[in-house]
Design an enzyme around this catalytic site. Structure first.
Site, PDB file in Angstrom:
ATOM      1  CE  LYS A 163      -4.209  -1.703   0.288  1.00  0.00           C
ATOM      2  NZ  LYS A 163      -5.255  -1.352  -0.675  1.00  0.00           N
ATOM      3  CE  LYS A 263     -10.558  -4.732  -3.866  1.00  0.00           C
ATOM      4  NZ  LYS A 263     -10.412  -3.439  -3.168  1.00  0.00           N
TER       5      LYS A 263
HETATM    6  O1  OSB Z   1      -7.773  -1.504  -2.352  1.00  0.00           O
HETATM    7  O2  OSB Z   1      -7.502  -3.584  -2.564  1.00  0.00           O
HETATM    8  C1  OSB Z   1      -7.853  -2.629  -1.880  1.00  0.00           C
HETATM    9  C2  OSB Z   1      -8.745  -3.884   1.628  1.00  0.00           C
HETATM   10  C3  OSB Z   1      -9.846  -3.088   1.896  1.00  0.00           C
HETATM   11  C4  OSB Z   1     -10.232  -2.146   0.991  1.00  0.00           C
HETATM   12  C5  OSB Z   1      -9.541  -1.989  -0.221  1.00  0.00           C
HETATM   13  C6  OSB Z   1      -8.455  -2.794  -0.511  1.00  0.00           C
HETATM   14  C7  OSB Z   1      -8.038  -3.730   0.442  1.00  0.00           C
HETATM   15  C8  OSB Z   1      -6.855  -4.562   0.286  1.00  0.00           C
HETATM   16  C9  OSB Z   1      -6.768  -5.840   1.066  1.00  0.00           C
HETATM   17  O3  OSB Z   1      -5.894  -4.248  -0.399  1.00  0.00           O
HETATM   18  C10 OSB Z   1      -7.067  -7.018   0.239  1.00  0.00           C
HETATM   19  C11 OSB Z   1      -7.269  -8.278   1.057  1.00  0.00           C
HETATM   20  O4  OSB Z   1      -6.290  -8.901   1.438  1.00  0.00           O
HETATM   21  O5  OSB Z   1      -8.437  -8.654   1.301  1.00  0.00           O
HETATM   22 MG    MG Z   2      -7.063  -1.663  -4.358  1.00  0.00          MG
END
Ligand code: OSB
Ligand code: MG
Length: 368
Positions: A163, A263
């Site tokens: 991140k 997602k």
């Molecule tokens: O941007 O992918 C993202 C988690 C919560 C909200 C947004 C994101 C994420 C993650 C974690 O990057 C992904 C995971 O391991 O579930």
């Molecule tokens: Mg993301």
């Protein structure tokens, strides 16, 4: 299949370690499960929404409200409920994709359990296991980050995602490359934290051979991503901006992304997620499965989706112990950097009933 009612269940699970992104720090996950009760049996869904509207406009209390006020009542109009009728029936309500997706998932699970078909088989899975990556939050220091990454690499994760945000980007990437070498599959996720004015700065990531940079610019700035892609060599991947198969097709046509994070919750469910996959495949755009810190319920379905043929990059489908000390299902574990796609009917897993009884913070029955 007749829908008798829907139970909305919230459970608060502490995360094993705080997860910091450019939009905030999470120390626990408020999980919303959906239990669909039909005349042929039950099905489970998990809603992708976070507690607060920081990643997307959806938020937990909003999902509960729109579900009880509009979405579940609308399913009463269906003579027979079938998963593929759920999205068309709910289409007149604008937005609320995560809320809709969770309902569709629960109905689909009930239907597939009844038919004895797994999510993977129904969606078109072509693999019995998938390569898994891990999403690593922003840390207080580079040494702390290197320790966290070392631990995940030792566990066998096939890909690391860092991140990033302004002030935490080039240096952590450089440090991880120096410590783990150029062969480590590495990518970054900005969660909309930059502007096009930052293009020269983001170009400083070019020498590090990243797989991709995920969602550097705001959700609605699709053209900005296309412009950014002309100024950097790291492939741009979209997450927040892709809310449907149509928006994926548009973003691809504009040159706004070379990779797509899928997602299911963000696009309104697993059936639309499959259409996003198909659109990307038709354009030779590789995809990978994103995550929303799901419990084992959402994870099971994500693994099934990630087994489709165009999921050629490892996803954020990490093992249960990356998130929770106790998962709501039998824990998912990593085996040589991969996880098995569940094979049982429907999701192939269900919440452990005693855990729900013990941990539920809210249970609400909506009769249909
Ligand atoms: O941007 O992918 C993202 C988690 C919560 C909200 C947004 C994101 C994420 C993650 C974690 O990057 C992904 C995971 O391991 O579930
Ligand atoms: Mg993301």
């Amino acid at each position: 299949m007749r829908l008798e009612g829907v139970e909305l269940i919230t459970v608060t699970l502490p995360l094993v370690s705080p997860f910091r992104t450019s939009f905030g720090t999470q120390t626990e996950r408020e999980i919303l499960l959906v239990r669909a009760v039909t005349d042929v049996g039950e099905g489970w869904g998990e809603c992708a929404t976070l507690l607060d509207p920081l990643y997307s406009s959806e938020y937990l209390a909003g999902v509960l409200d729109v579900s009880r006020r509009y979405l579940v009542p609308a399913l009463r109009d269906l003579a027979g409920v079938e998963a593929h009728r759920v999205a068309p029936t709910l289409r007149r309500f604008q937005g609320h994709r995560m809320a809709k997706g969770a309902l569709e998932m629960a109905v689909l699970d009930a239907e597939l359990r009844h038919r004895g078909v797994s999510f993977g088989r129904e969606l078109g899975a072509v693999a019995d296991s998938v390569a898994c990556g891990v999403s690593v939050g922003i840390m207080d220091s580079v040494p702390q980050l290197l320790d966290a990454v070392a631990d995940y690499v030792d566990q066998g994760y096939a890909r690391i995602k860092l991140k990033i945000e302004p002030g935490w980007d080039v240096e952590p990437v450089r440090a991880v490359r120096e410590r783990f070498g150029d062969d480590l599959l590495l990518q970054v996720d900005a969660n909309t934290a930059y502007g096009l004015k930052d293009a020269p700065h983001l170009a400083r990531l070019d020498p590090f051979g990243l797989l991709l940079i995920e969602q550097p610019l705001p959700e609605e700035d699709v053209r900005g991503h296309a412009e950014l892609q002309r100024r950097i060599t790291t492939p741009v991947c979209l997450d927040e901006s892709i809310v449907s198969a149509r928006s994926a097709a548009d973003a691809i046509s504009l040159g706004a992304c070379q990779v797509v994070n899928i997602k299911p919750g963000r696009v309104g469910g697993y059936l639309e997620a499959r259409r996003v996959h198909d659109v990307c495949a038709a354009h030779d755009i590789p995809v990978w499965c994103g995550g929303m810190l799901e419990s084992g319920i959402g994870r099971a379905a994500n693994l099934a989706l990630a087994a489709l043929p165009n999921f050629t990059l490892p996803g954020d489908t990490s093992a249960s112990d990356r998130y929770y000390r106790t998962d709501l299902t039998t824990p998912f574990t990593l085996d040589g950097g991969r996880m098995a796609v569940p094979t049982g009917p429907g999701l192939g897993v269900e919440p452990i009933p005693e855990l729900l009884t013990e941990l539920a913070t809210h249970r609400e029955w909506i009769a249909v």
